[in-house]
Design a protein around this motif. Structure first.
Motif, short mmCIF file in Angstrom:
data_model
loop_
_atom_site.label_atom_id
_atom_site.label_comp_id
_atom_site.label_asym_id
_atom_site.label_seq_id
_atom_site.Cartn_x
_atom_site.Cartn_y
_atom_site.Cartn_z
N UNK A 32 0.98 -1.42 -0.09
CA UNK A 32 0.00 -0.06 0.04
C UNK A 32 0.66 1.38 0.14
N UNK A 33 2.01 1.32 0.66
CA UNK A 33 2.71 2.41 0.54
C UNK A 33 3.45 2.68 -0.61
N UNK A 34 3.52 1.77 -1.42
CA UNK A 34 3.94 1.75 -2.91
C UNK A 34 5.26 1.09 -3.20
N UNK A 35 5.18 0.35 -4.25
CA UNK A 35 6.28 -0.52 -4.44
C UNK A 35 6.50 -0.49 -6.07
N UNK A 36 7.73 -0.86 -6.62
CA UNK A 36 7.92 -0.88 -8.12
C UNK A 36 8.17 -2.39 -8.59
N UNK A 37 8.79 -3.17 -7.60
CA UNK A 37 9.15 -4.45 -7.74
C UNK A 37 8.71 -5.37 -6.54
N UNK A 38 7.85 -6.39 -6.93
CA UNK A 38 7.47 -7.47 -6.24
C UNK A 38 8.08 -8.91 -6.28
N UNK A 39 8.77 -9.21 -5.19
CA UNK A 39 9.30 -10.75 -5.36
C UNK A 39 8.43 -11.55 -4.62
N UNK A 40 8.00 -12.48 -5.17
CA UNK A 40 7.09 -13.42 -4.38
C UNK A 40 7.07 -14.81 -4.67
N UNK A 41 6.72 -15.60 -3.87
CA UNK A 41 6.29 -16.99 -3.91
C UNK A 41 4.95 -17.23 -4.50
N UNK A 42 4.57 -18.17 -5.39
CA UNK A 42 3.35 -18.13 -5.91
C UNK A 42 2.15 -18.41 -4.93
N UNK A 43 2.19 -19.37 -3.93
CA UNK A 43 1.28 -19.43 -3.15
C UNK A 43 0.61 -17.90 -2.30
N UNK A 44 1.66 -17.29 -1.74
CA UNK A 44 1.31 -15.84 -1.00
C UNK A 44 1.00 -14.94 -2.07
N UNK A 45 1.48 -14.92 -3.09
CA UNK A 45 1.13 -13.97 -4.25
C UNK A 45 -0.31 -14.20 -4.52
N UNK A 46 -0.64 -15.35 -4.88
CA UNK A 46 -2.12 -15.67 -5.06
C UNK A 46 -2.92 -15.26 -4.24
N UNK A 47 -2.51 -15.45 -2.78
CA UNK A 47 -3.40 -15.16 -1.86
C UNK A 47 -3.79 -13.54 -1.80
N UNK A 48 -2.50 -12.78 -1.78
CA UNK A 48 -2.75 -11.27 -1.97
C UNK A 48 -3.62 -10.83 -3.18
#
Length: 601
Positions: free
Chosen positions: A120-136
């Motif tokens: 929410x604060x603002x981000x340009x690059x998201x590094x993620x594992x698939x499970x948690x990314x899908x949750x978000x």
């Protein structure tokens, strides 16, 4: 001129990576960066782990994104929490001298609220594992409509872990005109299918030959009986006094048991597997990166993303089911152009697997002999001599003590002092390996002899009586794992690790086995001990015998004798016998006070 500048990387980034020790691009960086800097093509890069893939895609990303904007412009998917954190940290280091770069690591096992707050604060690059990314994504908490680049790192491993459907769902949330960069160590048909489904005429780059191993890795195997595996493993480790290695097991249970056995035998080891909490995993990895651990015992999944420099050996305690996993395992060593050794412990039935792996990686395995006890003692002796020769002397600190030292040793000659210093450690190994058996076998010696040998993780630890089962009112809620509980008991009661048998850790209490001869010592050691303000109670478990009775008036009376002999193929085991102080010791420093919880790692 700096070679990274010649590739097209800006001065701010080059200054940052120069501080990190980047002097010249690795082959994958040299070939991939110019292509990715154009931003025109989808991309498939095939290269082994440890070849610098993070910088190969991370440096071009920093050139392509607009950091005046605070919305997600790049998504990097990877298989594990460790790799996710590693990539995010690396990108932040690369961008040290660029203003307003915001990277968020999104992974399971951590507080999702903190991750959402960062987004929410603002981000340009998201590094993620698939499970948690899908949750978000399912929470409608992120907007990928402006994503320009998607990076699939370790794509083969993500598919091996069953993330195919998650990846499909995540990619469907990103724009059709994005560029997709796929990096993988191997190219199975599933990875090829992703390239076909989500890429348009990708530029494909292969460093080395597809599916092959790192050319700087030496591949070795030891042919042994299944029941001798643990004893042979210990002897090989002892033959390399300065080993800094990762030991791979097939299952979580095997990983935990081998780690506990090593700790019990005085080795500086710990485990890494999927049942650990994120906090526990972080602590273990912190100790390993700081080289406070000599051996990290891990499963394939847990070890993905481990990027630790100077790993000398990878040991396959159990061969992986998939050949691709062997490539990933061995790639933990010989990183950044260095050399390393990959060792496999096998029985006669597994020879065909070795031949199959040889064909896939395009390199032969060397058959090695398990060292004899005398060879191990010789190696350890000269390691002691080297340490003595190279030790740093703090003149200022030691000078006040020298007169007393000289006075104490004045009746000894130089030769006698040398012999005695060397013998401090050498005598322990000499005693430990006295009459040690030959653990080597030849294929012709077997002739079906392993039929009936199960070769499981308990093969060298036969069951016997001689142990009493005790209860302690501490458990996992007190932030103990089994290895930590072992260290706490041994240090508090002043008993050797070899005297402790099975440890059954529960939520608020633990059962553990103690050799009968040491039971009184354990009770004595825990008299008047408190932990975080409450008294520690030790009682004899009520499962089994009833001739002892409880010690604290509790309901646990008696105690069974279901202990196990911890010997391995004729070689004595135990921290007290071996003496591992030359390698930093095996047990953590525990006290019964509050200080214990702070110093566990």
């Amino acid at each position: 001129m700096n070679p990274f500048l010649e590739l097209g990387i800006r001065h701010e980034v080059v200054n940052a990576i120069s501080e990190l020790g980047f002097e010249k691009p690795s082959p994958i960086q040299e070939k991939a960066i110019p292509v990715l800097l154009t931003g025109n093509d989808d991309f498939v890069g095939l290269a082994q782990t440890g070849t610098g893939k993070t910088a190969a895609f991370g440096l071009p990303l920093l050139e392509q994104l607009d950091f005046t904007q605070k919305h997600p412009q790049a998504l990097i998917l990877c298989p594990t929490r460790e790799l996710c954190l590693q990539i995010a940290k690396d990108l932040e280091k690369f961008a040290k001298y660029i203003d307003d770069v915001h990277v968020v690591a999104v992974y399971g096992g951590a507080n999702i609220s903190d991750q959402l707050r960062q987004i929410r604060r603002g981000v340009q690059i998201v590094v993620a594992t698939p499970g948690r990314m899908l949750d978000i994504i399912n929470r409608n908490a992120i907007d990928f409509s402006s994503v320009k680049y998607v990076v699939l790192d370790e794509a083969d491993e993500m598919l091996n872990m069953g993330f195919q459907e998650d990846i499909n769902n995540i990619l469907s949330e990103t724009p059709d005109d994005k560029k997709t960069w796929l990096f993988s160590a191997t190219m199975p048909k599933e990875v090829r299918r992703i390239a076909q489904n989500y890429m348009t005429n990708p530029f494909e780059l292969t460093v080395g030959t597809k599916n092959t191993g790192n050319a700087n890795i030496e591949h070795q195997y030891y042919l042994i009986r299944a029941k001798d595996k643990y004893a042979a493993f210990k002897r090989i480790v002892d033959f390399y006094p300065d080993i800094f290695g990762i030991v791979f097991c097939r299952t979580k249970i095997e990983t935990q048991e081998i780690a506990e056995a090593l700790i019990r035998d005085g080795y500086n080891a710990d485990s890494l597997h999927g049942d650990l909490s994120q906090q526990q995993r972080d602590k273990v990895m912190k100790r390993y990166r700081e080289r406070n651990l000599q051996l990290l015992i891990a499963t394939d999944v847990a070890a993905r993303g481990i990027d630790v420099n100077d790993v000398t050996h990878v040991i396959n305690f159990s061969l992986p089911d998939e050949v691709e996993n062997y490539t990933h395992r061995s790639g933990r060593t010989a990183r950044a152009g260095k050399t390393g050794i990959s060792i496999s412990l096998i029985n006669i039935k597994e020879m065909s697997k070795i031949r199959h792996i040889e064909k896939i990686i395009g390199k032969p395995f060397e058959k090695k002999q398990v060292p004899q006890g005398t060879e191990v003692c010789e190696k350890q002796l000269f390691s002691i001599v080297d340490k003595l020769h190279n030790v740093e002397v703090n003149e200022e600190q030691i000078t006040p003590f020298l007169p007393a030292i000289n006075s104490s040793l004045e009746d000894l000659s130089k030769e006698e002092i040398i012999k005695r210093f060397a013998s401090l450690e050498f005598n322990r190994f000499l005693d430990y390996y006295k009459n040690a058996p030959d653990l080597n076998i030849e294929a012709r010696d077997i002739r079906g002899g392993e039929r009936g040998e199960r070769g499981d993780r308990r093969g060298d630890r036969a069951s016997s009586n001689g142990y009493t089962r005790l209860f302690i009112n501490l458990g996992s809620v007190d932030e103990f794992n089994r290895g930590e509980m072992l260290g706490y008991i041994c240090n508090t009661a002043k008993v050797s690790g070899k005297s402790i048998g099975k440890i059954d850790l529960k939520g608020v209490f633990t059962f553990f086995e103690v050799q009968d001869a040491e039971v009184e010592k354990v009770f004595e050691g825990f008299k008047s001990i408190d932990f975080n303000g409450r008294q520690v109670r030790i009682e004899v478990s009520g499962e089994g015998r009833s001739d002892r009775g409880g010690r604290s008036g509790g309901g646990f009376r008696g105690g069974d004798r279901n202990g196990r002999s911890r010997s391995g193929s004729g070689e004595r085991r135990g921290a007290g016998d071996r003496g591992r102080s030359n390698s930093g010791g095996g047990f953590r420093d525990f006290s019964g006070k509050r200080r214990e919880s702070k110093n566990r790692y």
